[in-house]
Design an enzyme around this catalytic site. Sequence first.
Site, PDB file in Angstrom:
ATOM      1  CE1 TYR A  79      -1.520  -6.388  10.436  1.00  0.00           C
ATOM      2  CE2 TYR A  79      -3.776  -7.145  10.098  1.00  0.00           C
ATOM      3  CZ  TYR A  79      -2.768  -6.222   9.866  1.00  0.00           C
ATOM      4  OH  TYR A  79      -3.013  -5.127   9.062  1.00  0.00           O
ATOM      5  N   GLY A 121      -8.348 -19.436  14.600  1.00  0.00           N
ATOM      6  CA  GLY A 121      -8.915 -18.120  14.952  1.00  0.00           C
ATOM      7  C   GLY A 121      -9.359 -17.314  13.744  1.00  0.00           C
ATOM      8  CE1 TYR A 138      -4.537 -21.138   4.136  1.00  0.00           C
ATOM      9  CE2 TYR A 138      -5.144 -19.124   5.278  1.00  0.00           C
ATOM     10  CZ  TYR A 138      -4.187 -19.911   4.656  1.00  0.00           C
ATOM     11  OH  TYR A 138      -2.895 -19.462   4.563  1.00  0.00           O
ATOM     12  CB  THR A 150       7.234  -4.294  13.421  1.00  0.00           C
ATOM     13  OG1 THR A 150       8.516  -4.891  13.247  1.00  0.00           O
ATOM     14  CG2 THR A 150       6.976  -3.317  12.296  1.00  0.00           C
ATOM     15  CB  SER A 199       0.351  -6.243  16.898  1.00  0.00           C
ATOM     16  OG  SER A 199       0.108  -6.376  15.509  1.00  0.00           O
ATOM     17  CB  ALA A 208       6.561   0.925   8.696  1.00  0.00           C
ATOM     18  CB  ALA A 209       2.549  -2.687   9.874  1.00  0.00           C
ATOM     19  CD  GLU A 210       6.892  -8.164  10.084  1.00  0.00           C
ATOM     20  OE1 GLU A 210       6.310  -8.950   9.313  1.00  0.00           O
ATOM     21  OE2 GLU A 210       8.087  -7.847   9.935  1.00  0.00           O
ATOM     22  CB  THR A 270      -6.332  -3.366   9.680  1.00  0.00           C
ATOM     23  OG1 THR A 270      -7.193  -4.426   9.309  1.00  0.00           O
ATOM     24  CG2 THR A 270      -5.811  -3.687  11.081  1.00  0.00           C
ATOM     25  CG  ASP A 271     -11.364  -4.477   7.973  1.00  0.00           C
ATOM     26  OD1 ASP A 271     -10.234  -5.001   8.066  1.00  0.00           O
ATOM     27  OD2 ASP A 271     -12.210  -4.844   7.122  1.00  0.00           O
ATOM     28  CD  GLU A 272      -7.318  -8.435   9.111  1.00  0.00           C
ATOM     29  OE1 GLU A 272      -6.802  -9.242   9.891  1.00  0.00           O
ATOM     30  OE2 GLU A 272      -7.086  -8.412   7.889  1.00  0.00           O
ATOM     31  CB  ILE A 284      -0.948   0.004   1.217  1.00  0.00           C
ATOM     32  CG1 ILE A 284      -1.842  -1.240   1.205  1.00  0.00           C
ATOM     33  CG2 ILE A 284      -1.814   1.273   1.219  1.00  0.00           C
ATOM     34  CD1 ILE A 284      -2.644  -1.461   2.471  1.00  0.00           C
TER      35      ILE A 284
HETATM   36  P1  NAD Z   1       3.362  -4.684   3.540  1.00  0.00           P
HETATM   37  O1  NAD Z   1       3.669  -5.849   4.422  1.00  0.00           O
HETATM   38  O2  NAD Z   1       3.211  -4.895   2.079  1.00  0.00           O
HETATM   39  O3  NAD Z   1       4.490  -3.545   3.724  1.00  0.00           O
HETATM   40  C1  NAD Z   1       4.984  -3.179   4.972  1.00  0.00           C
HETATM   41  C2  NAD Z   1       6.179  -2.258   4.741  1.00  0.00           C
HETATM   42  O4  NAD Z   1       6.679  -1.870   6.030  1.00  0.00           O
HETATM   43  C3  NAD Z   1       7.349  -2.922   4.007  1.00  0.00           C
HETATM   44  O5  NAD Z   1       7.867  -2.044   3.032  1.00  0.00           O
HETATM   45  C4  NAD Z   1       8.371  -3.178   5.103  1.00  0.00           C
HETATM   46  O6  NAD Z   1       9.723  -3.154   4.632  1.00  0.00           O
HETATM   47  C5  NAD Z   1       8.092  -2.033   6.055  1.00  0.00           C
HETATM   48  N1  NAD Z   1       8.496  -2.350   7.428  1.00  0.00           N
HETATM   49  C6  NAD Z   1       8.183  -3.453   8.148  1.00  0.00           C
HETATM   50  N2  NAD Z   1       8.782  -3.417   9.346  1.00  0.00           N
HETATM   51  C7  NAD Z   1       9.478  -2.250   9.396  1.00  0.00           C
HETATM   52  C8  NAD Z   1      10.287  -1.634  10.373  1.00  0.00           C
HETATM   53  N3  NAD Z   1      10.549  -2.243  11.539  1.00  0.00           N
HETATM   54  N4  NAD Z   1      10.824  -0.417  10.114  1.00  0.00           N
HETATM   55  C9  NAD Z   1      10.586   0.202   8.931  1.00  0.00           C
HETATM   56  N5  NAD Z   1       9.846  -0.366   7.949  1.00  0.00           N
HETATM   57  C10 NAD Z   1       9.300  -1.570   8.180  1.00  0.00           C
HETATM   58  O7  NAD Z   1       2.059  -4.031   4.167  1.00  0.00           O
HETATM   59  P2  NAD Z   1       0.777  -3.406   3.448  1.00  0.00           P
HETATM   60  O8  NAD Z   1      -0.141  -4.498   3.075  1.00  0.00           O
HETATM   61  O9  NAD Z   1       1.232  -2.452   2.432  1.00  0.00           O
HETATM   62  O10 NAD Z   1       0.117  -2.623   4.669  1.00  0.00           O
HETATM   63  C11 NAD Z   1       0.546  -1.304   4.996  1.00  0.00           C
HETATM   64  C12 NAD Z   1      -0.222  -0.826   6.219  1.00  0.00           C
HETATM   65  O11 NAD Z   1      -1.615  -0.841   5.955  1.00  0.00           O
HETATM   66  C13 NAD Z   1      -0.006  -1.707   7.455  1.00  0.00           C
HETATM   67  O12 NAD Z   1       0.080  -0.869   8.578  1.00  0.00           O
HETATM   68  C14 NAD Z   1      -1.271  -2.565   7.510  1.00  0.00           C
HETATM   69  O13 NAD Z   1      -1.574  -2.930   8.834  1.00  0.00           O
HETATM   70  C15 NAD Z   1      -2.295  -1.613   6.935  1.00  0.00           C
HETATM   71  N6  NAD Z   1      -3.441  -2.251   6.249  1.00  0.00           N
HETATM   72  C16 NAD Z   1      -3.222  -3.198   5.292  1.00  0.00           C
HETATM   73  C17 NAD Z   1      -4.305  -3.750   4.613  1.00  0.00           C
HETATM   74  C18 NAD Z   1      -4.105  -4.760   3.516  1.00  0.00           C
HETATM   75  O14 NAD Z   1      -5.098  -5.310   3.001  1.00  0.00           O
HETATM   76  N7  NAD Z   1      -2.891  -5.047   3.085  1.00  0.00           N
HETATM   77  C19 NAD Z   1      -5.611  -3.342   4.928  1.00  0.00           C
HETATM   78  C20 NAD Z   1      -5.779  -2.371   5.928  1.00  0.00           C
HETATM   79  C21 NAD Z   1      -4.685  -1.824   6.569  1.00  0.00           C
HETATM   80  P1  TYD Z   2      -5.311 -12.696   3.521  1.00  0.00           P
HETATM   81  O1  TYD Z   2      -5.051 -12.260   2.124  1.00  0.00           O
HETATM   82  O2  TYD Z   2      -4.212 -13.371   4.277  1.00  0.00           O
HETATM   83  O3  TYD Z   2      -5.872 -11.420   4.323  1.00  0.00           O
HETATM   84  P2  TYD Z   2      -6.529 -11.336   5.810  1.00  0.00           P
HETATM   85  O4  TYD Z   2      -6.224 -12.581   6.550  1.00  0.00           O
HETATM   86  O5  TYD Z   2      -5.832 -10.142   6.400  1.00  0.00           O
HETATM   87  O6  TYD Z   2      -7.987 -11.112   5.591  1.00  0.00           O
HETATM   88  O7  TYD Z   2      -6.540 -13.690   3.498  1.00  0.00           O
HETATM   89  C1  TYD Z   2      -7.789 -13.323   2.934  1.00  0.00           C
HETATM   90  C2  TYD Z   2      -8.761 -14.476   3.139  1.00  0.00           C
HETATM   91  O8  TYD Z   2      -8.313 -15.593   2.353  1.00  0.00           O
HETATM   92  C3  TYD Z   2      -8.814 -14.971   4.572  1.00  0.00           C
HETATM   93  O9  TYD Z   2     -10.152 -15.384   4.853  1.00  0.00           O
HETATM   94  C4  TYD Z   2      -7.891 -16.180   4.579  1.00  0.00           C
HETATM   95  C5  TYD Z   2      -8.066 -16.738   3.178  1.00  0.00           C
HETATM   96  N1  TYD Z   2      -6.894 -17.437   2.595  1.00  0.00           N
HETATM   97  C6  TYD Z   2      -7.022 -18.706   2.047  1.00  0.00           C
HETATM   98  O10 TYD Z   2      -8.125 -19.293   2.045  1.00  0.00           O
HETATM   99  N2  TYD Z   2      -5.914 -19.316   1.519  1.00  0.00           N
HETATM  100  C7  TYD Z   2      -4.695 -18.706   1.508  1.00  0.00           C
HETATM  101  O11 TYD Z   2      -3.699 -19.304   1.028  1.00  0.00           O
HETATM  102  C8  TYD Z   2      -4.573 -17.393   2.069  1.00  0.00           C
HETATM  103  C9  TYD Z   2      -3.246 -16.660   2.078  1.00  0.00           C
HETATM  104  C10 TYD Z   2      -5.705 -16.786   2.593  1.00  0.00           C
END
Ligand code: NAD
Ligand code: TYD
Length: 355
Positions: free
Chosen positions: A161, A294, A218, A102, A164, A84-86, A136-138, A14
Site C-alpha cells: 500500500y 512487515g 496483531y 488504482t 503504491s 480515490a485509492a485502494e 499518507t504518512d505511511e 475521508i
Molecule cells: P476508502 O478506501 O474509504 O475510499 C476510497 C474511495 O476510492 C472509495 O469510494 C472507492 O470507491 C474509490 N475508488 C477506489 N478505486 C477507484 C477507482 N479505480 N476509480 C475511482 N474510484 C475509486 O479510502 P479512505 O480511507 O477514505 O482514503 C482516502 C485517501 O486518503 C486515500 O488516497 C488514502 O491513501 C488517503 N489516506 C487515508 C488515511 C486513512 O487513515 N484512511 C490516512 C491518510 C491518507
Molecule cells: P489499520 O486500521 O489497518 O491502519 P494502518 O495499517 O493503515 O495503520 O491498522 C491500524 C493498526 O491496528 C495497525 O497497527 C494494525 C492494527 N490492527 C490490528 O491489530 N488488528 C486488526 O484487526 C486491524 C485491522 C489492525
Amino acid sequence: MQRTIIITGGAGFIGSHVVRLFVKKYPGYRIVNLDALTYAGNLENLADVENAPNYIFEKANILNVGEIDKVFNDYHPDGIIHLAAESHVDRSILSPLDFVYTNVIGTVNLLNAAKKIWLTNNQEAGSRNLFYHVSTDEVYGALGQTGFFAEETPYSPNSPYSASKASSDHFVRAYGETYHLPVITTHCSNNYGPNHFPEKLIPLFINNVIHKKPLPVYGDGLYTRDWLYVKDHATAIDTVFHKGKIFDTYNIGGFNEWKNIDLVKLLCRLIDEKLGRQAGESEKLITYVKDRPGHDRRYAIDATKISKELGWRPSVTFEEGLSETIDWYLQNQEWLKHVTSGEYQKYYDLQYSKQ
Ligand code: NAD
Ligand code: TYD
C-alpha cells in the site's frame, strides 16, 4: 467565486467528509464526486447532500481514460482533490497489483487528464488550478521509539500500500517539475470517525465490541499509530486547498499517538459505559493473533508546518472524537448492517439508475 472541483473517491470514508464540507461550505462551488464505487465506495455516506444543487455524482473509474476524459470535458474542473485509492494495508499484502493499478496508474491517468485540460486548453484568466493529491504518512516508513515524520523525511515505504502511494506521490511531483502542473501533496496520519469501513482497526473493533465478537490484536499490540478525527482532516484539506503553496507538501496530524492495545482498551471502556455493560466486560474479547507481515512499528506526524504556515489545527481531542465516533456507530447500526451485508452496493442503482 464560482469554481468546479472534481473530488475523486468522494464516496469513500475521508472523501465523503471532504465532499460534505465543500458542498455545504461553498454553495458557489460545483462539486463533482468522481468515484467507481468499489467495495469501499458507499453513496449512503452522502445521502444528506445528494440533492444539494451544487453536488453531482459521476460513476467513473480512474483506470478508464475514456471515462475520466468524459467527466473532465463535461465539467472543465479548475481544481481536483484526489482521494480515490485502494487504502487497506492488509488487502495490499494479499493483492499488491490492485494497488499498483488504482493508486499508481489511476493517479497518472488523472494527472494526464488535468494536464490535457489545463496545459493544452486556454484557461480562464485568474483561475487557481490545483491538482491536490491526498497521500499518507505511511510513505515515510516506520519510526523507532522517538522522532517524527517531517516533510523532509526520506521516503521508505514498507507495505505494498505505502509503496503504491509513494509511487503516486513521485508522479505527482514529477508532473509539477516536468510540466509545471500546479500540484500539492499532503501526508496525513491515521484517520478515524463516522463512515469508516469496518475492516480498519477502529470501526472493526467498535462493530465487534457491539456484537461481542473477538478483537483480533496483531502481534504484541504495542504498535503505535497517530490518530486524527476525519472531520479535522477534511478541514485541513480545505485549508491547504485554498491557502497552500503550489508545488509544496504538508504533513497533517494532531500529535496524538496511541499504542494499539491502549486504544483498544479505551474503546472497550467507552463502549461498556455507553451500553451500561460491566466495567472490563468488553476487554475480555481481546485476542492476540498472528502479526501482520512487515508491520510498521510506529507512525508519528510533525504537523508544525501546516499549523505555523496555514494556521490549521485539529478541533477535537482524541477522547471527544472517539466518543463521537462510537455514538455515531451506535446510532447508525443500519449503516453498519448495510455495509456488512453488502446491501449498500445497491444504493447507486436504486437512487441513480432511474435518472
Ligand atoms: P476508502 O478506501 O474509504 O475510499 C476510497 C474511495 O476510492 C472509495 O469510494 C472507492 O470507491 C474509490 N475508488 C477506489 N478505486 C477507484 C477507482 N479505480 N476509480 C475511482 N474510484 C475509486 O479510502 P479512505 O480511507 O477514505 O482514503 C482516502 C485517501 O486518503 C486515500 O488516497 C488514502 O491513501 C488517503 N489516506 C487515508 C488515511 C486513512 O487513515 N484512511 C490516512 C491518510 C491518507
Ligand atoms: P489499520 O486500521 O489497518 O491502519 P494502518 O495499517 O493503515 O495503520 O491498522 C491500524 C493498526 O491496528 C495497525 O497497527 C494494525 C492494527 N490492527 C490490528 O491489530 N488488528 C486488526 O484487526 C486491524 C485491522 C489492525
